[in-house]
Motif scaffolding. Structure first.
Motif, PDB file in Angstrom:
ATOM      1  N   THR A  40      61.320  33.534  68.123  1.00  0.00           N
ATOM      2  CA  THR A  40      60.778  32.675  69.171  1.00  0.00           C
ATOM      3  C   THR A  40      61.914  31.997  69.922  1.00  0.00           C
ATOM      4  O   THR A  40      63.034  31.876  69.419  1.00  0.00           O
ATOM      5  CB  THR A  40      59.845  31.604  68.582  1.00  0.00           C
ATOM      6  OG1 THR A  40      60.572  30.834  67.610  1.00  0.00           O
ATOM      7  CG2 THR A  40      58.641  32.240  67.906  1.00  0.00           C
ATOM      8  N   ASP A  41      61.610  31.536  71.139  1.00  0.00           N
ATOM      9  CA  ASP A  41      62.609  30.816  71.925  1.00  0.00           C
ATOM     10  C   ASP A  41      62.483  29.314  71.678  1.00  0.00           C
ATOM     11  O   ASP A  41      61.735  28.872  70.784  1.00  0.00           O
ATOM     12  CB  ASP A  41      62.477  31.151  73.415  1.00  0.00           C
ATOM     13  CG  ASP A  41      61.123  30.766  73.995  1.00  0.00           C
ATOM     14  OD1 ASP A  41      60.379  29.987  73.353  1.00  0.00           O
ATOM     15  OD2 ASP A  41      60.794  31.235  75.103  1.00  0.00           O
ATOM     16  N   ALA A  42      63.201  28.510  72.468  1.00  0.00           N
ATOM     17  CA  ALA A  42      63.219  27.057  72.267  1.00  0.00           C
ATOM     18  C   ALA A  42      61.844  26.429  72.462  1.00  0.00           C
ATOM     19  O   ALA A  42      61.568  25.345  71.933  1.00  0.00           O
ATOM     20  CB  ALA A  42      64.231  26.416  73.213  1.00  0.00           C
ATOM     21  N   ASP A  43      60.980  27.108  73.215  1.00  0.00           N
ATOM     22  CA  ASP A  43      59.627  26.597  73.453  1.00  0.00           C
ATOM     23  C   ASP A  43      58.609  27.214  72.499  1.00  0.00           C
ATOM     24  O   ASP A  43      57.406  27.149  72.737  1.00  0.00           O
ATOM     25  CB  ASP A  43      59.214  26.877  74.902  1.00  0.00           C
ATOM     26  CG  ASP A  43      60.086  26.124  75.898  1.00  0.00           C
ATOM     27  OD1 ASP A  43      60.399  24.951  75.625  1.00  0.00           O
ATOM     28  OD2 ASP A  43      60.460  26.722  76.924  1.00  0.00           O
ATOM     29  N   HIS A  44      59.114  27.853  71.435  1.00  0.00           N
ATOM     30  CA  HIS A  44      58.278  28.458  70.393  1.00  0.00           C
ATOM     31  C   HIS A  44      57.429  29.618  70.904  1.00  0.00           C
ATOM     32  O   HIS A  44      56.381  29.927  70.342  1.00  0.00           O
ATOM     33  CB  HIS A  44      57.374  27.397  69.738  1.00  0.00           C
ATOM     34  CG  HIS A  44      58.131  26.221  69.205  1.00  0.00           C
ATOM     35  ND1 HIS A  44      58.961  26.306  68.111  1.00  0.00           N
ATOM     36  CD2 HIS A  44      58.215  24.934  69.646  1.00  0.00           C
ATOM     37  CE1 HIS A  44      59.507  25.119  67.883  1.00  0.00           C
ATOM     38  NE2 HIS A  44      59.089  24.277  68.797  1.00  0.00           N
ATOM     39  N   ARG A  45      57.901  30.267  71.955  1.00  0.00           N
ATOM     40  CA  ARG A  45      57.222  31.459  72.453  1.00  0.00           C
ATOM     41  C   ARG A  45      57.821  32.690  71.783  1.00  0.00           C
ATOM     42  O   ARG A  45      59.032  32.789  71.632  1.00  0.00           O
ATOM     43  CB  ARG A  45      57.379  31.568  73.972  1.00  0.00           C
ATOM     44  CG  ARG A  45      56.675  30.455  74.744  1.00  0.00           C
ATOM     45  CD  ARG A  45      56.986  30.533  76.218  1.00  0.00           C
ATOM     46  NE  ARG A  45      58.409  30.354  76.474  1.00  0.00           N
ATOM     47  CZ  ARG A  45      58.933  30.165  77.683  1.00  0.00           C
ATOM     48  NH1 ARG A  45      58.144  30.147  78.750  1.00  0.00           N
ATOM     49  NH2 ARG A  45      60.236  30.004  77.834  1.00  0.00           N
ATOM     50  N   VAL A  46      56.969  33.615  71.388  1.00  0.00           N
ATOM     51  CA  VAL A  46      57.449  34.834  70.729  1.00  0.00           C
ATOM     52  C   VAL A  46      58.193  35.692  71.746  1.00  0.00           C
ATOM     53  O   VAL A  46      57.667  36.022  72.810  1.00  0.00           O
ATOM     54  CB  VAL A  46      56.279  35.629  70.120  1.00  0.00           C
ATOM     55  CG1 VAL A  46      56.781  36.944  69.527  1.00  0.00           C
ATOM     56  CG2 VAL A  46      55.582  34.809  69.046  1.00  0.00           C
TER      57      VAL A  46
END
Length: 254
Positions: free
Chosen positions: A165-171
Motif C-alpha cells: 500500500t502507499d502512504a494513503d493505505h491504497r493498494v
C-alpha cells in the motif's frame, strides 16, 4: 486522461532515445508520432467491466506498418519490431488493465495499405500458443502458502507480502507468489516487490522489479543475472531455477 498520457514520460522518453540513437532526430520525431497513435488506438479497445476493472479483450494484436519503399519498411521494422510489444504491455499494465493469458503483439510491414498502419485484433491466441503447455512454478527453497503455482494469468507478481500500500493505505500491488515475512531465512532475502513473470505469447519472461538482493536464473550449470528494470527480462526455459535472493523457484511446463 488517456492511457498513453498517464505513462507518457516513461514510454516516450525510452522510444525517443532508442530511435534517435538508431536513426537520428529527424526520423525519431516522425516515428514517435506513429508510435503514439498506435498506442492510443490500442487503448481505445480497453473495456471497463464489473467493479471498474479494466480489461483488454483480445489475446493477439497485429500491427502492419505501410511503406512503399523497401528501405522505409526496413526502418519501420527495426524501430517497432523489438519495442512495440513491450511498450503496449507497459502501457496496459501501467493503467491497471488486465491482459489475457498468452497476450502477444506482432509487428509486420507491407508495401501498400490504408494509411500509415493497420491494426488487427484476434480473440484467441494463435494455434501454436494454444498447443504450448502452461507454465508452473515449484517452490524449491523458502516458505510459501503453496508448493507450486500455475501461471494462468498474463502477469504473476512475486514478493514478500500479500499486498503493498502507499502512504494513503491504497493498494498499489498484490503478489501472487508470497514468501511470507519472517517465515524462513531465505524469505528475508525476498523483497516486498521483488519480481514478476509475464506471458509473452507462448513464452514466459522473468523481470526484476528493483529487488534488494537480485534475481538470477540458474540454467545448465551457469547463473544468469536478471537486470533490475529491464522490461524485456529473461526468457524462461523448462527446468530453470529462479533465485530471488536466496529463495528459489523452479520453472516447469505442464
Amino acid at each position: 486522461m488517456s492511457l498513453f498520457s498517464e505513462i507518457e514520460k516513461t514510454i516516450e522518453h525510452g522510444f525517443r532515445r532508442w530511435t534517435e540513437r538508431m536513426f537520428g532526430p529527424a526520423d525519431s520525431n516522425e516515428l514517435l508520432l506513429v508510435h503514439r497513435r498506435i498506442l492510443e488506438e490500442i487503448e481505445s479497445k480497453v473495456q471497463v467491466v464489473a467493479r471498474g476493472r479494466r480489461v483488454f479483450p483480445f489475446a493477439r494484436v497485429t500491427v502492419t506498418l505501410v511503406a512503399a519503399e523497401p528501405e522505409r519498411r526496413t526502418l519501420l521494422q527495426a524501430a517497432f519490431g523489438e519495442r512495440l510489444a513491450d511498450d503496449v504491455r507497459e502501457a496496459m499494465e501501467g493503467s491497471g488493465c488486465e491482459l489475457p493469458h498468452g497476450f502477444s503483439v506482432e509487428v509486420r510491414t507491407a508495401e501498400a495499405g490504408l494509411g500509415d498502419y493497420q491494426i488487427e485484433y484476434g480473440v484467441a491466441p494463435a494455434a501454436k500458443h494454444e498447443e504450448a503447455a502452461a507454465g508452473r512454478l515449484v517452490v524449491v527453497k523458502g516458505k510459501t502458502d503453496r508448493a507450486d503455482y500455475s501461471l494462468e494469468r498474463a502477469r504473476i507478481n512475486i514478493g514478500r507480502m500479500p499486498e503493498l500500500t502507499d502512504a494513503d493505505h491504497r493498494v498499489v500491488r498484490r503478489n501472487d507468489v508470497v514468501f511470507e515475512e519472517g517465515a524462513d531465512e531465505a524469505n528475508a532475502t525476498v523483497s516486498r516487490k521483488h519480481a514478476h513473470i509475464r506471458a509473452d505469447g507462448a513464452d514466459y519472461r522473468l523481470c526484476d522489479d528493483g529487488s534488494e538482493f537480485g534475481t538470477r536464473v540458474f540454467r545448465e550449470g551457469r547463473s544468469i543475472e536478471v537486470p533490475a528494470g529491464d522490461r524485456r527480462g529473461e526468457k524462461l526455459r523448462a527446468g530453470d531455477e529462479i533465485y530471488l535472493g536466496r529463495a528459489c523457484l523452479r520453472f516447469e511446463r505442464g
